[in-house]
Design a protein around this motif. Structure first.
Motif, short mmCIF file in Angstrom:
data_model
loop_
_atom_site.label_atom_id
_atom_site.label_comp_id
_atom_site.label_asym_id
_atom_site.label_seq_id
_atom_site.Cartn_x
_atom_site.Cartn_y
_atom_site.Cartn_z
N LYS A 12 -12.93 -24.11 0.84
CA LYS A 12 -12.16 -23.78 -0.35
C LYS A 12 -11.78 -22.30 -0.29
CE LYS A 12 -13.88 -27.41 -3.31
NZ LYS A 12 -13.67 -28.35 -2.30
N VAL A 13 -10.52 -22.02 -0.61
CA VAL A 13 -10.06 -20.64 -0.64
C VAL A 13 -9.68 -20.28 -2.08
CG1 VAL A 13 -7.64 -21.16 -0.07
CG2 VAL A 13 -8.56 -18.93 0.47
N PHE A 14 -10.03 -19.07 -2.46
CA PHE A 14 -9.74 -18.54 -3.79
C PHE A 14 -9.06 -17.19 -3.59
CE2 PHE A 14 -13.57 -21.07 -3.78
CZ PHE A 14 -13.35 -21.98 -4.80
N ARG A 15 -7.93 -17.02 -4.26
CA ARG A 15 -7.19 -15.77 -4.14
C ARG A 15 -7.11 -15.10 -5.50
NH1 ARG A 15 -2.10 -16.61 -0.05
NH2 ARG A 15 -3.32 -16.18 1.81
N PHE A 16 -7.25 -13.80 -5.48
CA PHE A 16 -7.23 -13.02 -6.71
C PHE A 16 -6.21 -11.89 -6.58
CE2 PHE A 16 -11.28 -15.16 -6.74
CZ PHE A 16 -11.40 -15.57 -8.06
N LYS A 17 -4.95 -12.27 -6.62
CA LYS A 17 -3.86 -11.29 -6.64
C LYS A 17 -2.58 -12.04 -6.97
CE LYS A 17 -1.22 -7.93 -4.06
NZ LYS A 17 -0.47 -7.81 -2.84
N SER A 18 -1.91 -11.63 -8.01
CA SER A 18 -0.67 -12.32 -8.38
C SER A 18 0.57 -11.54 -7.97
CB SER A 18 -0.64 -12.60 -9.88
OG SER A 18 -0.70 -11.39 -10.60
N SER A 19 0.44 -10.25 -7.74
CA SER A 19 1.59 -9.43 -7.39
C SER A 19 1.90 -9.56 -5.91
CB SER A 19 1.32 -7.96 -7.73
OG SER A 19 2.39 -7.16 -7.27
N LYS A 20 3.16 -9.50 -5.57
CA LYS A 20 3.59 -9.55 -4.16
C LYS A 20 3.64 -8.16 -3.54
CE LYS A 20 4.56 -14.01 -4.12
NZ LYS A 20 3.63 -14.91 -3.52
N LYS A 21 3.29 -7.14 -4.31
CA LYS A 21 3.38 -5.76 -3.85
C LYS A 21 2.04 -5.28 -3.29
CE LYS A 21 6.71 -4.46 -7.44
NZ LYS A 21 6.88 -3.60 -8.63
N PHE A 22 2.11 -4.29 -2.42
CA PHE A 22 0.91 -3.57 -2.02
C PHE A 22 0.42 -2.76 -3.20
CE2 PHE A 22 2.96 -4.02 2.20
CZ PHE A 22 1.94 -4.71 2.84
N PHE A 23 -0.87 -2.44 -3.22
CA PHE A 23 -1.45 -1.73 -4.36
C PHE A 23 -0.69 -0.44 -4.68
CE2 PHE A 23 -4.55 1.23 -6.24
CZ PHE A 23 -4.88 0.50 -7.38
N TRP A 24 -0.36 0.34 -3.63
CA TRP A 24 0.29 1.63 -3.85
C TRP A 24 1.74 1.48 -4.34
CZ3 TRP A 24 -1.17 -0.20 0.94
CH2 TRP A 24 -0.13 -0.52 1.81
N GLN A 25 2.30 0.26 -4.29
CA GLN A 25 3.66 0.02 -4.78
C GLN A 25 3.67 -0.46 -6.23
OE1 GLN A 25 4.61 -2.94 -1.81
NE2 GLN A 25 5.92 -1.51 -0.70
N MET A 26 2.50 -0.78 -6.77
CA MET A 26 2.43 -1.35 -8.12
C MET A 26 2.59 -0.29 -9.20
SD MET A 26 -0.79 -3.92 -7.85
CE MET A 26 -0.85 -5.24 -6.66
N ASN A 27 3.18 -0.70 -10.32
CA ASN A 27 3.22 0.18 -11.48
C ASN A 27 1.90 0.03 -12.25
OD1 ASN A 27 3.39 -2.08 -13.28
ND2 ASN A 27 5.62 -2.12 -13.04
N ASP A 28 1.73 0.81 -13.29
CA ASP A 28 0.45 0.81 -14.03
C ASP A 28 0.14 -0.56 -14.63
OD1 ASP A 28 -0.05 3.43 -13.39
OD2 ASP A 28 0.73 4.24 -15.28
N GLU A 29 1.14 -1.24 -15.14
CA GLU A 29 0.93 -2.57 -15.74
C GLU A 29 0.45 -3.57 -14.69
OE1 GLU A 29 3.75 -5.99 -17.70
OE2 GLU A 29 4.15 -3.91 -18.29
N GLU A 30 1.05 -3.52 -13.52
CA GLU A 30 0.65 -4.42 -12.42
C GLU A 30 -0.76 -4.08 -11.94
OE1 GLU A 30 5.00 -5.33 -10.43
OE2 GLU A 30 4.05 -3.39 -10.08
N LYS A 31 -1.09 -2.80 -11.88
CA LYS A 31 -2.44 -2.40 -11.48
C LYS A 31 -3.46 -2.86 -12.51
CE LYS A 31 -1.22 1.58 -8.65
NZ LYS A 31 -1.26 3.03 -8.49
N ASP A 32 -3.14 -2.77 -13.78
CA ASP A 32 -4.05 -3.24 -14.83
C ASP A 32 -4.30 -4.74 -14.72
OD1 ASP A 32 -4.35 -0.69 -15.86
OD2 ASP A 32 -2.91 -0.98 -17.49
N LEU A 33 -3.25 -5.50 -14.43
CA LEU A 33 -3.40 -6.94 -14.24
C LEU A 33 -4.28 -7.23 -13.03
CD1 LEU A 33 -2.76 -9.90 -14.89
CD2 LEU A 33 -0.64 -9.63 -13.57
#
Length: 175
Positions: free
Chosen positions: A58-79
């Motif tokens: 079983k695989v579990f993934r915990f990331k919904s954004s398609k961006k790298f962390f350093w490309q995310m805005n504050d709202e995406e980082k909070d999510l």
């Protein structure tokens, strides 16, 4: 499993996740239950298509954004931080209730290096590991504190990579 160990696959070379997947294939072939928790990954990969055919993987993934962390805005980082808090609670539940034989924490070092988990957070997980469970952690730049606690550490060393020649990731080989 009588005695489960802690393994770390680290380094700047290719193959950390591939090694963890290879170990997972070996384990499911022996009837072990395998959980792979993937952090900071959202790409469709060939191994997940194959492994989805096995009931004991079983695989579990915990990331919904398609961006790298350093490309995310504050709202995406909070999510992402919220998702990673849920992931941590999920891992604690897996460990407390001994839900698998092999637990792969794929790219957990990336979570650590983006300051989304602390070294203490990861050490707590290592300390919670049941005696009969194998734990594998992957990612670049594993810190010395984790290396010292692990039973097996393999470093993938980059010597040459096709990306240096402008060759991009290839379907079926890199993903």
């Amino acid at each position: 499993m009588e005695k489960g160990l802690i393994q770390i696959y680290t380094g700047n070379g290719k193959g950390k996740t591939t090694a963890a997947v290879g170990l997972s294939v070996r384990a499911i072939g022996r009837g072990f239950n395998v959980y792979m928790i993937q952090f900071l990954k959202d790409r469709d990969t060939g191994e997940l298509h194959t492994l989805s055919h096995f009931d004991n993987f079983k695989v579990f993934r915990f990331k919904s954004s398609k961006k790298f962390f350093w490309q995310m805005n504050d709202e995406e980082k909070d999510l992402l931080k919220k998702q990673l808090k849920e992931a941590y609670e999920f891992i604690v539940d897996v460990l407390k209730n001994n839900k698998c034989d092999l637990l792969v924490l794929d790219e957990i070092m990336g979570v650590l290096h983006n300051n989304l988990y602390s070294i203490d957070d990861i050490i707590k997980l290592m300390d919670m590991k049941p005696e009969g469970m194998e734990m594998v952690m992957t990612g670049r730049n594993a810190p010395e504190e984790l290396i010292e606690r692990a039973d097996l550490v393999t470093e993938m060393k980059l010597i040459k990579h096709p990306y240096e020649k402008g060759i991009k990731s290839r379907c079926g080989i890199e993903f």
